[in-house]
Design a protein around this motif. Sequence first.
Motif, PDB file in Angstrom:
ATOM      1  N   GLY A   1       0.823  -1.198   0.000  1.00  0.00           N
ATOM      2  CA  GLY A   1       0.000   0.000   0.000  1.00  0.00           C
ATOM      3  C   GLY A   1       0.855   1.245   0.000  1.00  0.00           C
ATOM      4  O   GLY A   1       0.522   2.249  -0.610  1.00  0.00           O
ATOM      5  N   GLY A   2       1.985   1.180   0.696  1.00  0.00           N
ATOM      6  CA  GLY A   2       2.916   2.300   0.702  1.00  0.00           C
ATOM      7  C   GLY A   2       3.496   2.541  -0.670  1.00  0.00           C
ATOM      8  O   GLY A   2       3.620   3.671  -1.114  1.00  0.00           O
ATOM      9  N   ARG A   3       3.847   1.474  -1.342  1.00  0.00           N
ATOM     10  CA  ARG A   3       4.375   1.612  -2.706  1.00  0.00           C
ATOM     11  C   ARG A   3       3.303   2.159  -3.645  1.00  0.00           C
ATOM     12  O   ARG A   3       3.593   2.966  -4.509  1.00  0.00           O
ATOM     13  N   GLN A   4       2.083   1.689  -3.452  1.00  0.00           N
ATOM     14  CA  GLN A   4       0.986   2.182  -4.284  1.00  0.00           C
ATOM     15  C   GLN A   4       0.751   3.664  -4.022  1.00  0.00           C
ATOM     16  O   GLN A   4       0.520   4.437  -4.951  1.00  0.00           O
ATOM     17  N   ALA A   5       0.843   4.051  -2.750  1.00  0.00           N
ATOM     18  CA  ALA A   5       0.674   5.468  -2.416  1.00  0.00           C
ATOM     19  C   ALA A   5       1.777   6.293  -3.053  1.00  0.00           C
ATOM     20  O   ALA A   5       1.526   7.383  -3.571  1.00  0.00           O
ATOM     21  N   ASP A   6       3.005   5.780  -3.028  1.00  0.00           N
ATOM     22  CA  ASP A   6       4.115   6.476  -3.675  1.00  0.00           C
ATOM     23  C   ASP A   6       3.878   6.606  -5.174  1.00  0.00           C
ATOM     24  O   ASP A   6       4.129   7.656  -5.768  1.00  0.00           O
TER      25      ASP A   6
ATOM     26  N   ASN B   1       1.204   9.174  -5.703  1.00  0.00           N
ATOM     27  CA  ASN B   1       1.771  10.514  -5.508  1.00  0.00           C
ATOM     28  C   ASN B   1       2.570  10.943  -6.718  1.00  0.00           C
ATOM     29  O   ASN B   1       2.482  12.085  -7.161  1.00  0.00           O
ATOM     30  N   TRP B   2       3.360  10.029  -7.259  1.00  0.00           N
ATOM     31  CA  TRP B   2       4.163  10.344  -8.445  1.00  0.00           C
ATOM     32  C   TRP B   2       3.244  10.687  -9.622  1.00  0.00           C
ATOM     33  O   TRP B   2       3.487  11.656 -10.344  1.00  0.00           O
ATOM     34  N   ALA B   3       2.187   9.898  -9.803  1.00  0.00           N
ATOM     35  CA  ALA B   3       1.244  10.160 -10.900  1.00  0.00           C
ATOM     36  C   ALA B   3       0.575  11.515 -10.711  1.00  0.00           C
ATOM     37  O   ALA B   3       0.403  12.273 -11.679  1.00  0.00           O
ATOM     38  N   ASP B   4       0.201  11.842  -9.478  1.00  0.00           N
ATOM     39  CA  ASP B   4      -0.403  13.145  -9.201  1.00  0.00           C
ATOM     40  C   ASP B   4       0.580  14.269  -9.505  1.00  0.00           C
ATOM     41  O   ASP B   4       0.197  15.295 -10.073  1.00  0.00           O
ATOM     42  N   GLN B   5       1.832  14.084  -9.126  1.00  0.00           N
ATOM     43  CA  GLN B   5       2.847  15.106  -9.408  1.00  0.00           C
ATOM     44  C   GLN B   5       3.028  15.304 -10.906  1.00  0.00           C
ATOM     45  O   GLN B   5       3.146  16.443 -11.385  1.00  0.00           O
ATOM     46  N   GLN B   6       3.026  14.212 -11.670  1.00  0.00           N
ATOM     47  CA  GLN B   6       3.167  14.321 -13.119  1.00  0.00           C
ATOM     48  C   GLN B   6       1.985  15.052 -13.734  1.00  0.00           C
ATOM     49  O   GLN B   6       2.140  15.876 -14.637  1.00  0.00           O
TER      50      GLN B   6
END
Length: 128
Positions: free
Chosen positions: A44-49, A52-57
């Motif tokens: 879940g932590g990796r998915q959250a990361d 987050n990366w997708a949101d930043q992009q």
Amino acid sequence: MAKTLPIRFNDEQTARLEEAAALAGYKHLSTYVRDRALATDRSGGRQADLDNWADQQRILSLLESLEHSQAANQTIMTIAVYLLRQSSTQGKLNELRTELSALGSNGEVLAALLPELAKDIERLSGED
């Protein structure tokens, strides 16, 4: 019975936690901290990361689009100011100001100021 555990944060850490809790939809900071501390699902932590990366992009793409639109607006406004200053009579100046104030989009402003250039741009961009 619930037991409290004293934890100390500095002002910056507290602000970051409050922001993260608000973004995650928590109303109480203590609930957010407890849930984060007890989270055992590593995937879940990796998915959250990844989320987050997708949101930043996505945000970076939106910012780039905004910068492009601002540059286009600035160019159109520069053209308008130049043409306004080239107008020799006050009547022509007022007429142009009135015409420009009624227009909404950059394309309309450009078409009013430089119709031939607007036609060329439309033809070259493939827009009908």
